[in-house]
Design an enzyme around this catalytic site. Structure first.
Site, short mmCIF file in Angstrom:
data_model
loop_
_atom_site.label_atom_id
_atom_site.label_comp_id
_atom_site.label_asym_id
_atom_site.label_seq_id
_atom_site.Cartn_x
_atom_site.Cartn_y
_atom_site.Cartn_z
N ASP A 34 0.81 -1.21 0.00
CA ASP A 34 0.00 0.00 0.00
C ASP A 34 0.84 1.26 0.00
OD1 ASP A 34 -1.96 -1.80 0.21
OD2 ASP A 34 -2.66 -1.22 2.21
N LYS A 116 -8.85 1.80 13.01
CA LYS A 116 -9.16 1.72 11.58
C LYS A 116 -8.93 0.28 11.15
CE LYS A 116 -8.49 4.00 7.17
NZ LYS A 116 -8.15 2.85 6.34
N LYS A 315 -2.78 7.35 10.11
CA LYS A 315 -2.19 6.08 9.68
C LYS A 315 -0.96 5.70 10.51
CE LYS A 315 -4.26 4.51 5.93
NZ LYS A 315 -3.58 4.67 4.72
N CYS A 409 30.14 -26.49 3.88
CA CYS A 409 29.94 -25.40 4.83
C CYS A 409 30.89 -24.25 4.46
CB CYS A 409 30.24 -25.88 6.25
SG CYS A 409 30.25 -24.54 7.45
S1 IVH Z 1 -15.62 5.84 8.58
C1 IVH Z 1 -16.89 9.10 6.00
N1 IVH Z 1 -14.66 4.26 10.46
O1 IVH Z 1 -11.41 3.03 6.14
C2 IVH Z 1 -16.35 8.04 6.84
N2 IVH Z 1 -13.99 3.89 8.22
O2 IVH Z 1 -10.97 5.39 3.71
C3 IVH Z 1 -16.11 6.79 6.10
N3 IVH Z 1 -12.49 1.99 7.93
O3 IVH Z 1 -13.34 2.56 3.35
C4 IVH Z 1 -15.51 5.71 6.83
N4 IVH Z 1 -12.42 1.39 10.04
O4 IVH Z 1 -13.70 0.86 5.05
C5 IVH Z 1 -14.67 4.56 9.15
N5 IVH Z 1 -13.92 2.92 12.22
C6 IVH Z 1 -13.94 3.22 10.90
C7 IVH Z 1 -13.21 2.47 9.96
C8 IVH Z 1 -13.25 2.85 8.63
C9 IVH Z 1 -12.00 1.12 8.82
C10 IVH Z 1 -12.21 1.96 6.49
C11 IVH Z 1 -13.46 2.09 5.66
C12 IVH Z 1 -13.17 3.10 4.60
C13 IVH Z 1 -11.73 3.46 4.86
C14 IVH Z 1 -11.55 4.95 4.83
#
Ligand code: IVH
Length: 673
Positions: A34, A116, A315, A409
């Site tokens: 990523d 996240k 991040k 070796c």
């Molecule tokens: S909120 C407008 N909460 O992260 C808010 N996203 O780019 C939209 N993700 O595609 C997302 N954990 O799949 C939110 N606690 C969380 C999250 C979360 C993972 C992922 C989600 C989204 C990406 C954000």
């Protein structure tokens, strides 16, 4: 750069990103980490923002996520599924918070802090409390209908609890594969020669987008709700945290680590706490999401392009990066094991610079097909030893070279032998081999063994090469004049080392057993042996059966212990250690690890899904059971997981009781009061 070459660079980037998007979203098989993808995207975004005239509607920067595939029905999201902006440092987070406060003209903000989750977004539509449709995010506007696979995820309720709204309620959240399930799945897939997944997120995405729900059901997916989309009526409370509470009451799983905090300091404290906990969490997270709690404030803040101004993702540093293999050579270990090691062009990943990674053994190197010159994905997660996840095949140079394992070796030129059925190649030189001697002494002096402070790697190298140290006992013959005569060794540090050696003479049987380097005798086996026998003589005299009676000791380990003490040279070294003053307390044997399972011999076989086999073993032993690797008439119980084979057959033949994972859970619950 000229306008022309900028145009060219932009085209190249778009092309590369499109290809990676396809790999990632359509094939669920990304070829680059990523972090590398993010860099390409950032470079493109930057160039386009500097040259807005070059932006086109088809540019990958102009949409969120991947294409919708034809094999699924498409679902138009009534409210778009957004993505999140990112921050990568404390300063960027403080800037985010400041912008939010300034726009709202308030002093402090209440935030919802959420791990996240590293999975894929899923939209679940409930009508009359029943799940009527599930959809992926797709490009944010249009996703794919994956109701058939979402329905097999146990964590996704098909019906909400009584009291949940009867109108439409769209729940959004993350589908993920827990770490344990991912590891078990890949292990099974590898054994069966099937496709393995690069990471839990791709496993989750790939599974959700399976056509066959039967197959999807075999993969351990889970789900956490993190927001809502369309909601009919006046069910919605006034803030995000309260919404999540209502969702939980309605029967939806909500991440238990989420936390409501005051202000940016609260966010930072949460980030620090989760950074610490990250490795122990049962699922992968790649950062923290902060969301302004109050919906009124969210509305006021609004959106910029595809992301809300009221939320951001903080991040963690990347755990996967790309680098190239400068060379491959081998290392000779303490037991003569010859391990191929990739020498990398230094790469900063997971918070450290990595220059060497082990390739484990020849088979593993061939399986991953790592060659000199290859570009590889290096991963370092938490405190885990860095590893090569995969080669990037498209970046293999034409002159990439295979590495062949040496037949001699590299240190002592003795023949290298690979025993049938074993993965490891070994130098047959034994203690003739300086590499093995060095490693043996390093191990002997290490912290969990005799713990000799100041006897470092470089010093050991010098002393072995000068033939001052020929075996571990020679350590206790070192004196100040010998040491002080060495390169870069001052009288004072020589004195300190001799004092440390003197202190180390007073040790324990466990440390000694671990330190003398019996094959497969690690710290915990050494502890068990010491406890069980109390005295070294008893171990030296113990026969195979007596050794196998010790918890944690199976036939193989027992035979290594026997072989070690049957060797006259080893006995002579131990005699010298004693003569030189190394001593440890003699104790009475302690054989009663008493607990509810004392007296029972249990065998674990097959794949366990709820707990790692090694963990189950430790837990059962703590309850007093002996956990053995082979079934005999003495076995009290066999716990058979999935795909149990010959041990299960044998148990049935011998009439030994057999139980499944429920039985195991029942036994383990004896330990909980
Ligand atoms: S909120 C407008 N909460 O992260 C808010 N996203 O780019 C939209 N993700 O595609 C997302 N954990 O799949 C939110 N606690 C969380 C999250 C979360 C993972 C992922 C989600 C989204 C990406 C954000």
């Amino acid at each position: 750069m000229s306008e022309d070459s900028i145009q060219q660079r932009i085209e190249t980037l778009r092309h590369q990103i499109e290809q990676h998007n396809h790999q990632y979203y359509v094939l669920d098989a990304p070829k680059i980490p990523d972090a590398e993808y993010d860099r390409l995207m950032r470079e493109l975004t930057k160039l386009e923002s500097e040259h807005p005239e070059l932006v086109t509607a088809e540019s990958p920067t102009q949409r969120v996520g991947g294409a919708v595939e034809e094999r699924f029905d498409s679902v138009r999201h009534e409210l778009p599924m957004l993505s999140l902006g990112n921050v990568f440092s404390e300063q960027e987070l403080r800037d985010f918070d400041r912008r939010v406060r300034e726009r709202l003209d308030v002093d402090t903000i209440v935030y919802s802090c959420e791990p996240k989750l590293d999975g894929v977004a899923l939209s679940l539509l409930y009508e009359g409390g029943r799940l009527v449709r599930a959809a992926t995010r797709g490009d944010g506007q249009t996703g794919e209908d994956v109701t058939h696979t979402a329905r097999v995820i146990p964590a996704v309720p098909l019906r909400l609890m009584d009291g949940a709204p009867q109108g439409r309620l769209e729940v959004r959240g993350e589908v993920y594969m827990p770490k344990a399930g991912f590891a078990a799945y890949n292990k099974r897939a590898e054994a069966a020669g099937e496709k393995t997944f690069v990471n839990p997120r791709n496993a989750a995405a790939g599974t959700l987008r399976q056509l066959d729900p039967q197959l999807a059901a075999k993969r351990p997916l889970a789900f956490f709700a993190y927001s809502v989309g369309v909601v009919d009526g006046d069910w919605l409370p006034s803030g995000h945290v309260a919404t999540l509470e209502l969702l939980a009451e309605a029967g939806l799983p909500v991440c238990p680590h989420n936390q409501r905090v005051d202000g940016v300091e609260g966010c930072l404290a949460f980030y620090a706490e989760m950074t610490d906990k990250r490795d122990t969490l049962p699922y992968e997270i790649d950062g923290i999401v902060y969301k302004v709690d109050d919906y009124e404030q969210q509305r006021e803040l609004g959106f910029v392009s595809k992301a809300p101004r009221w939320a951001t993702a903080h991040k963690f540093p990347a755990q996967e990066e790309l680098t190239t293999v400068a060379d491959i050579d081998v290392q000779v270990g303490r037991t003569g094991a010859i391990t191929p090691v990739a020498r990398l062009n230094p790469v900063f990943v997971g918070g450290v610079t990595v220059t060497n990674v082990t390739l484990h053994n020849e088979d593993e190197m061939r399986r991953k097909d790592v060659r000199i010159g290859d570009t590889v994905i290096v991963r370092r997660a938490g405190d885990v030893i860095p590893e090569i996840v995969a080669v990037v095949p498209d970046r293999r140079p034409i002159d990439a070279r295979l590495f062949t394992m040496p037949s001699q070796c590299p240190v002592c030129q003795s023949p290298v032998e690979r025993v049938e059925g074993e993965a490891v190649a070994r130098c047959t030189g034994g203690l003739i081999c300086a590499a093995q001697r060095k490693e043996a002494i390093r191990h002997f002096a290490s912290r969990k063994a005799l713990d000799i402070e100041g006897l470092g790697d470089k010093l050991i190298d010098q002393l072995v090469e000068a033939e001052t140290l020929n075996n571990v006992a020679d350590v206790f013959r070192l004196d100040v004049p010998t040491l002080a005569a060495l390169d870069r060794m001052a009288e004072k540090s020589a004195g300190n080392l001799v004092a440390a050696i003197e202190t180390a003479k007073s040790t324990t049987l466990q440390r000694l057993l671990y330190g003398i380097g019996i094959r497969e005798v690690g710290e915990s086996t050494a502890a068990n042996l010491a406890r069980w026998f109390g005295r070294l003589e008893a171990i030296v005299e113990a026969d195979q059966d007596a050794l196998e009676a010790v918890p944690d000791v199976g036939p193989i380990v027992a035979s290594h212990i026997r072989a070690f003490f049957d060797n006259e040279d080893n006995l002579a070294v131990i005699a010298s250690l004693r003569e030189l003053g190394v001593h440890w307390p003699q104790k009475k044997p302690q054989r009663t690890q008493t607990g509810p399972l004392t007296g029972q011999t249990i065998v674990l076989t097959g794949t366990l899904t709820s707990i790692k086999r090694s963990e189950a073993k430790i837990a059962l032993e703590a309850l007093g059971a002996k956990v053995s690797g082979s079934v005999s008439k003495a076995t009290s119980l066999v716990i058979a997981g999935e795909k149990a084979g010959s041990k299960l057959t044998k148990a049935t033949e011998l009439g030994v009781e057999v139980g499944g994972e429920e039985k195991l859970a029942e036994l383990l619950s004896l330990g909980k009061t």
